[in-house]
Design an enzyme around this catalytic site. Structure first.
Site, PDB file in Angstrom:
ATOM      1  N   HIS A  54       3.352  29.412  22.988  1.00 41.03           N
ATOM      2  CA  HIS A  54       4.364  28.972  24.076  1.00 41.03           C
ATOM      3  C   HIS A  54       5.248  27.797  23.765  1.00 41.03           C
ATOM      4  CE1 HIS A  54       0.935  25.803  23.662  1.00 41.03           C
ATOM      5  NE2 HIS A  54       1.871  25.196  24.286  1.00 41.03           N
TER       6      HIS A  54
ATOM      7  N   HIS B 222       2.220  12.400  23.752  1.00 43.93           N
ATOM      8  CA  HIS B 222       1.190  13.261  24.495  1.00 43.93           C
ATOM      9  C   HIS B 222       0.199  13.504  23.369  1.00 43.93           C
ATOM     10  CE1 HIS B 222       3.273  16.630  22.213  1.00 43.93           C
ATOM     11  NE2 HIS B 222       2.539  17.448  22.751  1.00 43.93           N
TER      12      HIS B 222
END
Length: 328
Positions: free
Chosen positions: A115, A179
């Site tokens: 992805h 993140h």
């Protein structure tokens, strides 16, 4: 305008655990604007700098940089699956140019992308194969990793090659900012997990579904404030984005892995994809960059951003050193 840069965050959680409708609308507006710029630009070639999340690259052999001569998207987290339209002659010539610039890079005739690459192509072009593409993998999750400086130099070498093609080139950097999703680590891993990180290609549907369920559960816990994952760091994110916009990319050379992990989380190393993309653009000369979107999105465990840039007249970058000092 021979080159257009689009850098954007990706998330596997889109559609699985989303923020409020208002935030989703913001993200979609930024993505639609980026898609419109690409449509207008109508690239003849796309170069995508992207990471991998142990879907296509593993510790059995973990290159720091790899150029895909042929590539297929695996379709994890409901991202697009299937072959990319890789321009093989260009990919091979590009690899030769990079090696001649003394930047070590591998090639793959059977690259698998996840992805991290496929989502960017879908957002910006609507498909995996709308335009000829060369995917460039940058290791961003599997220590040890090449430095930010080496990522900049990789981008510079690629940009110098692209400038000689005479083509309209879209350069994409697809990666997170601050993140730390629950990506497994080989240090201290169980035998089962370690084997998956060493040789985990083509997992079963059940294994992939379990992994995706763990990620969704981690996002739910993170958004609820019940997680040990590294918190998002909007101040760090904005300082990094300002650094890219300032134009003196050599300032990234002082960014260390320890400082990135400490301040922004273990997956913030995906900024290497942005650095390489801007390095390619900078090879064309001074540029003008626009921050199109930024918001910390806990539901996606991500500082989520989007920038675009193109060649421009030189600008004053006197404050670059001050910006860089906050990131090292």
């Amino acid at each position: 305008m021979p080159i257009l840069l689009e850098c954007l965050s990706h998330t596997p959680l889109d559609g699985y655990y989303d923020p409020t409708p208002e935030v989703m609308a913001e993200v979609k507006r930024a993505q639609h604007a980026a898609r419109a710029r690409v449509e207008t630009f109508d690239p003849e070639l796309v170069v995508v700098f992207a990471p991998d999340h142990y879907n296509g690259f593993f510790y059995e052999v973990m290159p720091q940089f790899c150029i895909g001569v042929a590539a297929t998207a695996v379709g994890d987290f409901n991202s697009l699956a299937g072959p990319l339209d890789v321009e093989q002659d260009t990919a091979l010539a590009l690899a030769g140019k990079v090696l001649a610039s003394e930047i070590d890079v591998s090639i793959s005739y059977r690259m698998q992308v996840d992805h991290g690459c496929a989502q960017a192509l879908e957002v910006l072009t609507g498909a995996l194969d709308r335009y000829p593409v060369v995917p460039v993998f940058i290791n961003s999750v599997a220590p040890p990793m090449a430095s930010c400086r080496r990522s900049r130099l990789l981008g510079d070498a690629i940009g110098r090659f692209l400038a000689q093609t005479g083509k309209r080139v879209l350069v994409i950097g697809s990666g997170g900012i601050s993140h730390e999703p629950p990506v497994p680590e080989i240090e201290g891993a169980s035998e089962e997990v370690a084997e998956r990180l060493i040789a985990g290609r083509n997992p079963s549907a059940e294994s992939r579904a379990a992994r995706q369920a763990r990620t969704v559960a981690a996002a739910q816990s993170f958004a609820a404030g019940n997680s040990r994952l590294h918190p998002l760091n909007p101040e760090w994110d904005r300082a990094f984005l300002d650094l890219l916009a300032a134009g003196d990319l050599t300032a990234v050379d002082g960014m260390t892995d320890d400082a990135i992990t400490r301040d922004a989380g273990k997956s913030a190393h995906e900024i290497r994809t942005w650095i390489a993309a801007f390095g390619a653009l900078a090879a064309y000369g001074p540029y003008a960059a626009s921050l199109d979107y930024y918001r910390p999105i806990p539901e996606w465990i991500a500082g989520f951003g989007a920038m675009h840039a193109q060649p421009a007249a030189p600008k004053n970058t006197a404050s670059t050193a001050q910006i860089a000092a906050t990131l090292t």
